[in-house]
Design a protein around this motif. Sequence first.
Motif, PDB file in Angstrom:
ATOM      1  N   ASP A 180       0.945  -1.103  -0.042  1.00  0.00           N
ATOM      2  CA  ASP A 180      -0.073   0.077   0.053  1.00  0.00           C
ATOM      3  C   ASP A 180       0.783   1.283  -0.090  1.00  0.00           C
ATOM      4  O   ASP A 180       0.479   2.403  -0.577  1.00  0.00           O
ATOM      5  N   GLN A 181       2.025   1.308   0.781  1.00  0.00           N
ATOM      6  CA  GLN A 181       2.899   2.419   0.580  1.00  0.00           C
ATOM      7  C   GLN A 181       3.922   2.379  -0.524  1.00  0.00           C
ATOM      8  O   GLN A 181       4.519   3.304  -0.911  1.00  0.00           O
ATOM      9  N   MET A 182       4.598   1.179  -0.568  1.00  0.00           N
ATOM     10  CA  MET A 182       5.641   1.198  -1.306  1.00  0.00           C
ATOM     11  C   MET A 182       5.318   0.629  -2.879  1.00  0.00           C
ATOM     12  O   MET A 182       6.157   0.562  -3.759  1.00  0.00           O
ATOM     13  N   TYR A 183       4.071   0.028  -3.005  1.00  0.00           N
ATOM     14  CA  TYR A 183       3.845  -0.384  -4.445  1.00  0.00           C
ATOM     15  C   TYR A 183       4.747  -1.508  -4.880  1.00  0.00           C
ATOM     16  O   TYR A 183       5.074  -1.558  -5.934  1.00  0.00           O
ATOM     17  N   ASP A 184       5.610  -2.283  -3.812  1.00  0.00           N
ATOM     18  CA  ASP A 184       6.387  -3.405  -4.196  1.00  0.00           C
ATOM     19  C   ASP A 184       5.350  -4.638  -4.063  1.00  0.00           C
ATOM     20  O   ASP A 184       5.554  -5.456  -3.137  1.00  0.00           O
ATOM     21  N   TRP A 185       4.890  -4.992  -5.371  1.00  0.00           N
ATOM     22  CA  TRP A 185       4.282  -6.100  -5.426  1.00  0.00           C
ATOM     23  C   TRP A 185       5.032  -7.370  -5.248  1.00  0.00           C
ATOM     24  O   TRP A 185       4.250  -8.277  -4.563  1.00  0.00           O
ATOM     25  N   PRO A 186       6.038  -7.734  -5.797  1.00  0.00           N
ATOM     26  CA  PRO A 186       6.878  -8.976  -5.536  1.00  0.00           C
ATOM     27  C   PRO A 186       6.911  -9.180  -4.246  1.00  0.00           C
ATOM     28  O   PRO A 186       6.905 -10.368  -3.757  1.00  0.00           O
ATOM     29  N   ASP A 187       7.578  -8.386  -3.444  1.00  0.00           N
ATOM     30  CA  ASP A 187       8.008  -8.503  -2.216  1.00  0.00           C
ATOM     31  C   ASP A 187       6.774  -8.687  -1.327  1.00  0.00           C
ATOM     32  O   ASP A 187       6.821  -9.360  -0.287  1.00  0.00           O
ATOM     33  N   ALA A 188       5.731  -8.050  -1.568  1.00  0.00           N
ATOM     34  CA  ALA A 188       4.408  -7.868  -0.777  1.00  0.00           C
ATOM     35  C   ALA A 188       4.113  -9.428  -1.004  1.00  0.00           C
ATOM     36  O   ALA A 188       3.425  -9.937  -0.072  1.00  0.00           O
ATOM     37  N   ASP A 189       4.035  -9.854  -2.163  1.00  0.00           N
ATOM     38  CA  ASP A 189       3.380 -11.180  -2.514  1.00  0.00           C
ATOM     39  C   ASP A 189       4.313 -12.286  -1.791  1.00  0.00           C
ATOM     40  O   ASP A 189       3.659 -13.115  -1.423  1.00  0.00           O
ATOM     41  N   TYR A 190       5.593 -12.151  -1.804  1.00  0.00           N
ATOM     42  CA  TYR A 190       6.286 -13.248  -1.022  1.00  0.00           C
ATOM     43  C   TYR A 190       6.022 -13.098   0.301  1.00  0.00           C
ATOM     44  O   TYR A 190       6.043 -14.304   0.621  1.00  0.00           O
ATOM     45  N   PHE A 191       6.001 -11.979   1.065  1.00  0.00           N
ATOM     46  CA  PHE A 191       5.776 -12.109   2.452  1.00  0.00           C
ATOM     47  C   PHE A 191       4.361 -12.591   2.783  1.00  0.00           C
ATOM     48  O   PHE A 191       4.079 -13.091   3.670  1.00  0.00           O
ATOM     49  N   ALA A 192       3.437 -12.099   1.833  1.00  0.00           N
ATOM     50  CA  ALA A 192       1.975 -12.558   1.925  1.00  0.00           C
ATOM     51  C   ALA A 192       2.015 -14.234   2.105  1.00  0.00           C
ATOM     52  O   ALA A 192       1.151 -14.907   2.584  1.00  0.00           O
ATOM     53  N   GLN A 193       2.929 -14.907   1.055  1.00  0.00           N
ATOM     54  CA  GLN A 193       2.819 -16.213   1.120  1.00  0.00           C
ATOM     55  C   GLN A 193       3.567 -16.963   2.518  1.00  0.00           C
ATOM     56  O   GLN A 193       2.998 -17.848   2.921  1.00  0.00           O
ATOM     57  N   LYS A 194       4.685 -16.111   2.882  1.00  0.00           N
ATOM     58  CA  LYS A 194       4.862 -16.484   4.152  1.00  0.00           C
ATOM     59  C   LYS A 194       4.075 -16.476   5.356  1.00  0.00           C
ATOM     60  O   LYS A 194       3.782 -17.232   6.441  1.00  0.00           O
ATOM     61  N   GLY A 195       3.123 -15.110   5.147  1.00  0.00           N
ATOM     62  CA  GLY A 195       2.263 -14.858   6.359  1.00  0.00           C
ATOM     63  C   GLY A 195       1.115 -15.942   6.295  1.00  0.00           C
ATOM     64  O   GLY A 195       0.433 -16.344   7.263  1.00  0.00           O
ATOM     65  N   LEU A 196       0.627 -16.547   5.176  1.00  0.00           N
ATOM     66  CA  LEU A 196      -0.558 -17.259   4.992  1.00  0.00           C
ATOM     67  C   LEU A 196      -0.068 -18.582   5.602  1.00  0.00           C
ATOM     68  O   LEU A 196      -0.811 -19.370   6.204  1.00  0.00           O
ATOM     69  N   LYS A 197       1.156 -18.908   5.505  1.00  0.00           N
ATOM     70  CA  LYS A 197       1.577 -20.264   5.961  1.00  0.00           C
ATOM     71  C   LYS A 197       1.723 -20.099   7.522  1.00  0.00           C
ATOM     72  O   LYS A 197       1.003 -21.135   8.285  1.00  0.00           O
ATOM     73  N   ALA A 198       2.081 -18.973   8.135  1.00  0.00           N
ATOM     74  CA  ALA A 198       2.060 -18.874   9.574  1.00  0.00           C
ATOM     75  C   ALA A 198       0.739 -18.778   9.896  1.00  0.00           C
ATOM     76  O   ALA A 198       0.415 -19.357  11.119  1.00  0.00           O
ATOM     77  N   ALA A 199      -0.026 -18.030   9.233  1.00  0.00           N
ATOM     78  CA  ALA A 199      -1.522 -18.078   9.541  1.00  0.00           C
ATOM     79  C   ALA A 199      -2.413 -19.411   9.866  1.00  0.00           C
ATOM     80  O   ALA A 199      -3.317 -19.592  10.291  1.00  0.00           O
ATOM     81  N   ALA A 200      -1.996 -20.551   8.762  1.00  0.00           N
ATOM     82  CA  ALA A 200      -2.274 -21.703   8.880  1.00  0.00           C
ATOM     83  C   ALA A 200      -1.595 -22.530   9.876  1.00  0.00           C
ATOM     84  O   ALA A 200      -2.080 -23.763  10.234  1.00  0.00           O
ATOM     85  N   GLY A 201      -0.760 -22.071  10.749  1.00  0.00           N
ATOM     86  CA  GLY A 201      -0.165 -22.617  12.003  1.00  0.00           C
ATOM     87  C   GLY A 201       1.306 -23.343  11.700  1.00  0.00           C
ATOM     88  O   GLY A 201       1.815 -24.175  12.471  1.00  0.00           O
TER      89      GLY A 201
END
Length: 282
Positions: A53-74
Amino acid sequence: MLNLKSLGVVALMGLLAGCTTNIQAMKSVEATGSPFTKALAEEYRQIVTFEADQMYDWPDADYFAQKGLKAAAGEVVQPEELANWDLPAEWAGDLAEGRNRLMVALESGARDSHPDLAARAQGRFDCWIEQAEENHQPDHIAACRNAFYSALEELEAAMKPAAMAAAAEPAMPSSYIVYFDFDKSNIRPDGQTVIQQVISDANKIGTPPISVTGYTDLSGSEDYNMALSLRRADAVRDALISGGIAADQITTAGRGEADPAVPTADGVREQANRRAEIIIQQ
């Protein structure tokens, strides 16, 4: 970081669509699992929101979203590895030292005993490594680095009473772990500290048998990794002998990719799996 300007229009639109899916999912996901994985998911949510939302860095946002979704799943996801990032030389040493300290805390039970602090330290470390690779926003780098060390030092201080209580107990640790750099078998300073503890504890007992078993992560061929795990076990054996342990007290073995401390997909580099386990037979 992926250079979006080098992509064609169709490919770019496809990439952004995929990124958006993960990013939006991360922003709204309800985390499950342990207190640590829930707290870690929140850390990655903050990184994703900032990068998208602030840096418009879609690839890195997507990369950490994938890590975050794994963490969110336990799932317990690991801190970023230096080898996976194109880091300027000026940051490599500081990042390596920080990650080593973080891994020691995490592997010593910080995820269970202090989940919020452990998650905060890991999230800020990953923020720091991402900003260090870009290396063009000093304020952002400093903010992530300072927040990481603040959380890490608070975590280490919180764990000291438990460490002191454990040190007062007469029982020896069941095993000792020496970690290695990727594709290396040389003993690092943190590994030498572990070996010195093994020597001290073994001498308190007398001349106990000691076993050393080497392991690798799942990056590389099985044959190569089996040989590498043996080299790691032999390096620890040599260090023990140099410290005064008799050669006939020590047995070595290599397990290669078998029994990873952290299960990963084939080809994944993982610090926690690049190790040698030392056991003093009592």
